[in-house]
Write a protein that holds these residues in place. Structure first.
Motif, PDB file in Angstrom:
ATOM      1  N   GLN A  60       0.838  -1.191   0.000  1.00 25.71           N
ATOM      2  CA  GLN A  60       0.000   0.000   0.000  1.00 25.71           C
ATOM      3  C   GLN A  60       0.878   1.248   0.000  1.00 25.71           C
ATOM      4  N   TYR A  61       0.510   2.211  -0.835  1.00 28.02           N
ATOM      5  CA  TYR A  61       1.249   3.460  -0.987  1.00 28.02           C
ATOM      6  C   TYR A  61       0.307   4.629  -0.714  1.00 28.02           C
ATOM      7  N   SER A  62       0.833   5.674  -0.089  1.00 30.50           N
ATOM      8  CA  SER A  62       0.055   6.879   0.191  1.00 30.50           C
ATOM      9  C   SER A  62       0.060   7.786  -1.026  1.00 30.50           C
ATOM     10  N   VAL A  63      -1.087   8.378  -1.301  1.00 28.79           N
ATOM     11  CA  VAL A  63      -1.236   9.283  -2.441  1.00 28.79           C
ATOM     12  C   VAL A  63      -1.672  10.648  -1.918  1.00 28.79           C
ATOM     13  N   HIS A  64      -0.991  11.704  -2.383  1.00 27.69           N
ATOM     14  CA  HIS A  64      -1.332  13.076  -2.010  1.00 27.69           C
ATOM     15  C   HIS A  64      -1.517  13.860  -3.312  1.00 27.69           C
ATOM     16  N   ILE A  65      -2.702  14.420  -3.488  1.00 26.52           N
ATOM     17  CA  ILE A  65      -3.020  15.156  -4.719  1.00 26.52           C
ATOM     18  C   ILE A  65      -3.491  16.557  -4.361  1.00 26.52           C
ATOM     19  N   GLU A  66      -2.928  17.544  -5.046  1.00 30.13           N
ATOM     20  CA  GLU A  66      -3.365  18.936  -4.928  1.00 30.13           C
ATOM     21  C   GLU A  66      -3.727  19.409  -6.325  1.00 30.13           C
ATOM     22  N   LEU A  67      -4.896  20.048  -6.437  1.00 34.69           N
ATOM     23  CA  LEU A  67      -5.262  20.572  -7.744  1.00 34.69           C
ATOM     24  C   LEU A  67      -6.060  21.855  -7.625  1.00 34.69           C
ATOM     25  N   GLU A  68      -6.009  22.597  -8.708  1.00 35.64           N
ATOM     26  CA  GLU A  68      -6.756  23.852  -8.807  1.00 35.64           C
ATOM     27  C   GLU A  68      -7.608  23.778 -10.063  1.00 35.64           C
ATOM     28  N   TYR A  69      -8.881  24.152  -9.909  1.00 35.37           N
ATOM     29  CA  TYR A  69      -9.800  24.162 -11.046  1.00 35.37           C
ATOM     30  C   TYR A  69      -9.770  25.514 -11.743  1.00 35.37           C
ATOM     31  N   ASP A  70     -10.374  25.563 -12.910  1.00 33.02           N
ATOM     32  CA  ASP A  70     -10.386  26.808 -13.688  1.00 33.02           C
ATOM     33  C   ASP A  70     -11.166  27.934 -13.019  1.00 33.02           C
ATOM     34  N   ASP A  71     -11.992  27.627 -12.006  1.00 33.72           N
ATOM     35  CA  ASP A  71     -12.696  28.681 -11.262  1.00 33.72           C
ATOM     36  C   ASP A  71     -11.905  29.120 -10.022  1.00 33.72           C
ATOM     37  N   LYS A  72     -10.648  28.695  -9.939  1.00 32.04           N
ATOM     38  CA  LYS A  72      -9.701  29.033  -8.867  1.00 32.04           C
ATOM     39  C   LYS A  72      -9.948  28.271  -7.566  1.00 32.04           C
ATOM     40  N   SER A  73     -10.905  27.354  -7.531  1.00 30.14           N
ATOM     41  CA  SER A  73     -11.113  26.547  -6.324  1.00 30.14           C
ATOM     42  C   SER A  73     -10.004  25.506  -6.211  1.00 30.14           C
ATOM     43  N   LEU A  74      -9.632  25.205  -4.972  1.00 30.59           N
ATOM     44  CA  LEU A  74      -8.540  24.281  -4.689  1.00 30.59           C
ATOM     45  C   LEU A  74      -9.091  23.017  -4.046  1.00 30.59           C
ATOM     46  N   LEU A  75      -8.414  21.910  -4.296  1.00 26.20           N
ATOM     47  CA  LEU A  75      -8.805  20.639  -3.701  1.00 26.20           C
ATOM     48  C   LEU A  75      -7.547  19.868  -3.341  1.00 26.20           C
ATOM     49  N   VAL A  76      -7.516  19.346  -2.125  1.00 25.21           N
ATOM     50  CA  VAL A  76      -6.418  18.482  -1.673  1.00 25.21           C
ATOM     51  C   VAL A  76      -7.034  17.154  -1.281  1.00 25.21           C
ATOM     52  N   LYS A  77      -6.520  16.077  -1.835  1.00 29.48           N
ATOM     53  CA  LYS A  77      -7.018  14.735  -1.550  1.00 29.48           C
ATOM     54  C   LYS A  77      -5.843  13.862  -1.120  1.00 29.48           C
ATOM     55  N   THR A  78      -6.071  13.059  -0.103  1.00 27.42           N
ATOM     56  CA  THR A  78      -5.082  12.071   0.303  1.00 27.42           C
ATOM     57  C   THR A  78      -5.774  10.716   0.388  1.00 27.42           C
ATOM     58  N   GLY A  79      -5.018   9.683   0.171  1.00 35.58           N
ATOM     59  CA  GLY A  79      -5.577   8.344   0.212  1.00 35.58           C
ATOM     60  C   GLY A  79      -4.484   7.315   0.001  1.00 35.58           C
ATOM     61  N   HIS A  80      -4.898   6.143  -0.414  1.00 32.17           N
ATOM     62  CA  HIS A  80      -3.959   5.043  -0.618  1.00 32.17           C
ATOM     63  C   HIS A  80      -4.265   4.334  -1.922  1.00 32.17           C
ATOM     64  N   VAL A  81      -3.226   3.756  -2.493  1.00 31.72           N
ATOM     65  CA  VAL A  81      -3.367   2.883  -3.638  1.00 31.72           C
ATOM     66  C   VAL A  81      -2.582   1.616  -3.322  1.00 31.72           C
ATOM     67  N   THR A  82      -3.137   0.479  -3.716  1.00 28.18           N
ATOM     68  CA  THR A  82      -2.469  -0.795  -3.481  1.00 28.18           C
ATOM     69  C   THR A  82      -1.851  -1.282  -4.778  1.00 28.18           C
ATOM     70  N   LEU A  83      -0.555  -1.574  -4.726  1.00 27.50           N
ATOM     71  CA  LEU A  83       0.178  -2.121  -5.852  1.00 27.50           C
ATOM     72  C   LEU A  83       0.250  -3.630  -5.651  1.00 27.50           C
ATOM     73  N   LEU A  84      -0.290  -4.376  -6.603  1.00 28.75           N
ATOM     74  CA  LEU A  84      -0.270  -5.839  -6.529  1.00 28.75           C
ATOM     75  C   LEU A  84       0.690  -6.373  -7.570  1.00 28.75           C
ATOM     76  N   ARG A  85       1.422  -7.384  -7.210  1.00 30.41           N
ATOM     77  CA  ARG A  85       2.346  -8.035  -8.164  1.00 30.41           C
ATOM     78  C   ARG A  85       1.905  -9.449  -8.397  1.00 30.41           C
TER      79      ARG A  85
END
Length: 85
Positions: A60-85
């Motif tokens: 399991q890996y931690s994911v941190h995402i920051e983004l800005e939309y065209d209306d100048k609103s900001l969003l920060v999301k954190t979570g996890h993704v699982t890498l399977l082999r």
């Protein structure tokens, strides 16, 4: 979860969105080391360490995402993704 095993099915981790003008995604391993970073919404993570060709271990890996939309609103999301082999 995704399975980067080269079979062409679910091999990449990617974020999708619309109206995004600024984007940053970082993926960290359990020790807090950044294994992937991109400022492009079109970027994909194939499970390798900093795009070096060395593949990260399953887990399991931690994911941190920051983004800005065209209306100048900001969003920060954190979570996890699982890498399977």
């Amino acid at each position: 979860a995704f399975t980067p095993n080269g079979d062409g099915i679910n091999d990449l981790f990617q974020v999708y969105g619309e109206r995004i003008v600024r984007f940053n995604m970082k993926i960290y391993d359990r020790s807090g080391t950044a294994v992937f970073e991109s400022n492009s919404i079109d970027a994909t993570w194939n499970g390798s360490y900093q795009n070096s060709g060395y593949y990260c271990q399953a887990g399991q890996y931690s994911v941190h995402i920051e983004l800005e939309y065209d209306d100048k609103s900001l969003l920060v999301k954190t979570g996890h993704v699982t890498l399977l082999r």
